[in-house]
Design an enzyme around this catalytic site. Structure first.
Site, PDB file in Angstrom:
ATOM      1  N   VAL A 159       7.214 -22.450   7.521  1.00 58.31           N
ATOM      2  CA  VAL A 159       8.207 -22.863   6.518  1.00 58.31           C
ATOM      3  C   VAL A 159       7.685 -24.050   5.713  1.00 58.31           C
ATOM      4  O   VAL A 159       7.811 -24.098   4.488  1.00 58.31           O
ATOM      5  CB  VAL A 159       9.540 -23.224   7.221  1.00 58.31           C
ATOM      6  N   THR A 205      15.553 -25.151  11.195  1.00 65.20           N
ATOM      7  CA  THR A 205      16.870 -24.654  11.606  1.00 65.20           C
ATOM      8  C   THR A 205      17.309 -25.442  12.825  1.00 65.20           C
ATOM      9  O   THR A 205      16.670 -25.371  13.881  1.00 65.20           O
ATOM     10  CB  THR A 205      16.782 -23.155  11.924  1.00 65.20           C
ATOM     11  N   GLU A 231       9.309 -13.775   6.350  1.00 66.43           N
ATOM     12  CA  GLU A 231       7.854 -13.695   6.424  1.00 66.43           C
ATOM     13  C   GLU A 231       7.417 -12.430   5.683  1.00 66.43           C
ATOM     14  O   GLU A 231       8.077 -11.409   5.736  1.00 66.43           O
ATOM     15  CB  GLU A 231       7.394 -13.661   7.884  1.00 66.43           C
ATOM     16  N   CYS A 281      12.630 -16.003  14.052  1.00 67.72           N
ATOM     17  CA  CYS A 281      13.961 -16.492  13.666  1.00 67.72           C
ATOM     18  C   CYS A 281      15.128 -15.783  14.333  1.00 67.72           C
ATOM     19  O   CYS A 281      15.927 -16.405  15.022  1.00 67.72           O
ATOM     20  CB  CYS A 281      14.123 -16.415  12.161  1.00 67.72           C
TER      21      CYS A 281
HETATM   22  C1  UDX Z   1      14.552 -13.746   8.863  1.00 72.35           C
HETATM   23  C2  UDX Z   1      15.612 -13.872   7.740  1.00 72.35           C
HETATM   24  O1  UDX Z   1      15.639 -12.657   6.980  1.00 72.35           O
HETATM   25  C3  UDX Z   1      15.315 -15.066   6.858  1.00 72.35           C
HETATM   26  O2  UDX Z   1      16.343 -15.222   5.881  1.00 72.35           O
HETATM   27  C4  UDX Z   1      15.282 -16.288   7.774  1.00 72.35           C
HETATM   28  O3  UDX Z   1      15.134 -17.464   7.089  1.00 72.35           O
HETATM   29  C5  UDX Z   1      14.202 -16.124   8.819  1.00 72.35           C
HETATM   30  O4  UDX Z   1      14.486 -14.956   9.591  1.00 72.35           O
HETATM   31  P1  UDX Z   1      12.074 -12.828   9.102  1.00 72.35           P
HETATM   32  O5  UDX Z   1      12.167 -13.233  10.534  1.00 72.35           O
HETATM   33  O6  UDX Z   1      10.844 -13.171   8.346  1.00 72.35           O
HETATM   34  O7  UDX Z   1      13.303 -13.437   8.265  1.00 72.35           O
HETATM   35  O8  UDX Z   1      12.200 -11.244   9.060  1.00 72.35           O
HETATM   36  P2  UDX Z   1      13.226 -10.137   8.540  1.00 72.35           P
HETATM   37  O9  UDX Z   1      12.633  -9.400   7.418  1.00 72.35           O
HETATM   38  O10 UDX Z   1      14.576 -10.687   8.341  1.00 72.35           O
HETATM   39  O11 UDX Z   1      13.220  -9.150   9.814  1.00 72.35           O
HETATM   40  C6  UDX Z   1      13.549  -9.629  11.119  1.00 72.35           C
HETATM   41  C7  UDX Z   1      13.402  -8.520  12.133  1.00 72.35           C
HETATM   42  O12 UDX Z   1      14.388  -7.526  11.946  1.00 72.35           O
HETATM   43  C8  UDX Z   1      12.056  -7.782  12.092  1.00 72.35           C
HETATM   44  O13 UDX Z   1      11.629  -7.536  13.413  1.00 72.35           O
HETATM   45  C9  UDX Z   1      12.380  -6.492  11.374  1.00 72.35           C
HETATM   46  O14 UDX Z   1      11.498  -5.448  11.731  1.00 72.35           O
HETATM   47  C10 UDX Z   1      13.792  -6.237  11.886  1.00 72.35           C
HETATM   48  N1  UDX Z   1      14.594  -5.397  10.995  1.00 72.35           N
HETATM   49  C11 UDX Z   1      14.907  -5.833   9.731  1.00 72.35           C
HETATM   50  C12 UDX Z   1      15.068  -4.173  11.441  1.00 72.35           C
HETATM   51  O15 UDX Z   1      14.815  -3.765  12.581  1.00 72.35           O
HETATM   52  N2  UDX Z   1      15.855  -3.421  10.607  1.00 72.35           N
HETATM   53  C13 UDX Z   1      16.185  -3.833   9.356  1.00 72.35           C
HETATM   54  O16 UDX Z   1      16.899  -3.088   8.667  1.00 72.35           O
HETATM   55  C14 UDX Z   1      15.687  -5.067   8.901  1.00 72.35           C
END
Ligand code: UDX
Length: 431
Positions: free
Chosen positions: A16, A124, A156, A261
């Site tokens: 971040v 956070t 990410e 996260c």
């Molecule tokens: C998340 C939040 O989106 C972001 O706003 C916050 O600040 C940090 O955490 P990130 O951890 O980078 O971001 O990934 P994100 O794209 O949100 O996906 C998180 C997890 O959920 C991943 O493992 C992804 O594969 C999974 N996911 C996401 C699903 O299984 N299904 C979905 O429809 C979307």
């Protein structure tokens, strides 16, 4: 050389912190980046980039004239009025967030500078932390530092675009003037700015992540029911998503959410509620569904292969999602451990995360490409939906594999294409 006070400071050059620093530099600011990790600071000084994030290395290169790197807090406070804190807050064994790094910064503040500063929290932190810090500053009789909460919502893999094109900017402060100074940094962005109290800003971050995680666990449970009744969750999600009240985002069924996260923040919010006497039942279920979801793949493999002892299983993708090398809480790690526990041999390939995987997963044979990873394998599990896996070299894979089974943990492949190549295909909640 810029004059004292006109630069922006960033403490904690992790994921971040580095994205925030780079994007603030891109917006025209001089930025002083501070981290206690001397090796990382050296690397950045030499033009290296310690993390993989699309576009980040290029943007750092473009803005290198505006970015300086240091291991000394004094450098930050001598040059910057506004100082962001982006140190990490990993979960403790109780699920609470570990705030030791945040408080290490706060307790180092006395004596650093007598100028006015605004300490902006990007990490956070549990709801109530901002108030605790304000009390701690008052206890130490530090009257020249205002505190502002400015949570990040960066994903990410698309963090730069998320920073530069945010859905909203949340600013929590006690002194409106301090909040407005921080809000001014974002003045050229076309996004609503929500000015709130500090605890409300802190809660917005947790509630947002917990809601998105709830959406994922919800669709994963729908997927599991779809498997029982012969419906297709990808179509169900599409049908639901057209409803504007629901929206189509975060309705992709798969092997569960992971990363740095969601697992941490959902557990922390449950813990925050519990610590204040409230049992957050819904989040308990969200977490449990997510844990079980990663393990369901093992049963799918057993359904076709029988015992997994001495079988070879290939994991395609290890990173917690595409376009990152991040393996924190990655489903691949749980899955690999479970498969090894069943007596299987596990091979894996990831386009980016292999060097990190060598440290994070033990007992897995890490390979250089898809074809060597599937050699002599009994089944492939697609764990991360990297672009390069969209069209797998199925004909060659068929020749090299022992048995021809593909479990698509992300519903990413075209089932017809996979089946036409002579494979047995199973996704998540796909009939
Ligand atoms: C998340 C939040 O989106 C972001 O706003 C916050 O600040 C940090 O955490 P990130 O951890 O980078 O971001 O990934 P994100 O794209 O949100 O996906 C998180 C997890 O959920 C991943 O493992 C992804 O594969 C999974 N996911 C996401 C699903 O299984 N299904 C979905 O429809 C979307």
């Amino acid at each position: 050389m810029s004059k004292a006070g006109d630069s922006i400071g960033i403490i904690g050059i992790g994921y971040v912190g580095l994205v925030t620093a780079t994007c603030l530099a891109e917006l025209g600011n001089n930025v002083v980046c501070m981290d206690i990790d001397a090796e990382k600071i050296d690397l950045l000084r030499q033009g290296g980039v310690p993390i993989y994030e699309p576009g980040l290395a290029e943007l750092i290169g473009k803005n290198k004239g505006r970015m300086t790197f240091t291991t000394a807090l004094e450098d930050v406070f001598s040059r910057c009025e506004i100082v962001f804190t982006a140190v990490d807050t990993p979960p403790t064994f109780t699920g609470d967030a570990d705030l030791s790094r945040v408080f290490a910064v706060v307790s180092a503040l006395p004596g650093l500078s007598s100028n006015r500063h605004i300490l902006v929290m990007k990490s956070t932190v549990p709801v109530g932390t901002g108030m605790k810090i304000s009390i701690e500053l008052a206890r130490q009789e530090i009257n020249n530092i205002d505190y502002v909460s400015n949570p990040e919502f960066l994903r990410e893999g698309s963090a730069i675009s998320d920073f530069l094109n945010p859905d909203r900017i949340v600013i929590g402060s006690r002194e409106a003037a301090a909040g407005q100074k921080v809000a001014a940094l974002y003045q050229h962005m076309r996004a609503p700015v929500l000015e709130t109290s500090i605890p409300t800003a802190e809660m917005i971050k947790y509630a947002s992540n917990a809601f998105l995680a709830t959406k994922i666990s919800f669709i994963n449970e729908i997927a599991n029911v779809c498997e029982e009744i012969g419906a297709d969750v990808t179509e169900v999600a599409k049908g639901m998503g057209y409803d504007k009240r629901i929206g189509s985002h975060f309705l992709k069924a798969g092997i569960g959410f992971s990363g740095s996260c969601f697992p941490k923040d959902v557990t922390a919010l449950k813990q925050i509620a519990g610590n204040s006497g409230y049992h957050f039942q819904l989040l308990t279920a969200v977490i449990e569904v997510n844990e079980l979801q990663k393990r369901r793949v093992v049963n799918k493999l057993k359904k076709y292969l029988g015992t997994l002892t001495d079988k070879t299983i290939t994991l395609l993708g290890l990173a917690f999602k595409p376009n990152t090398n991040d393996l924190r809480e990655a489903s691949s790690i749980v899955l690999a451990s479970r498969l090894l526990g069943e007596g299987a041999y596990v091979k894996a390939y990831d386009p980016v995360a292999i060097p990190d995987a060598a440290r994070a997963v033990r007992g897995v044979l890490l390979c250089d490409d898809t074809l060597s990873a599937v050699e002599d394998s009994d089944a492939v599990v697609l764990v991360t939906e990297w672009d390069e896996f969209a069209h797998l070299p199925l004909a060659e894979m068929k020749q090299r594999m022992h048995q021809h089974l593909i479990i698509d943990g992300r519903n990413f492949l075209d089932p017809a294409e996979v089946k036409a190549a002579g494979f047995t295909y199973e996704g998540i909640g796909r009939s």
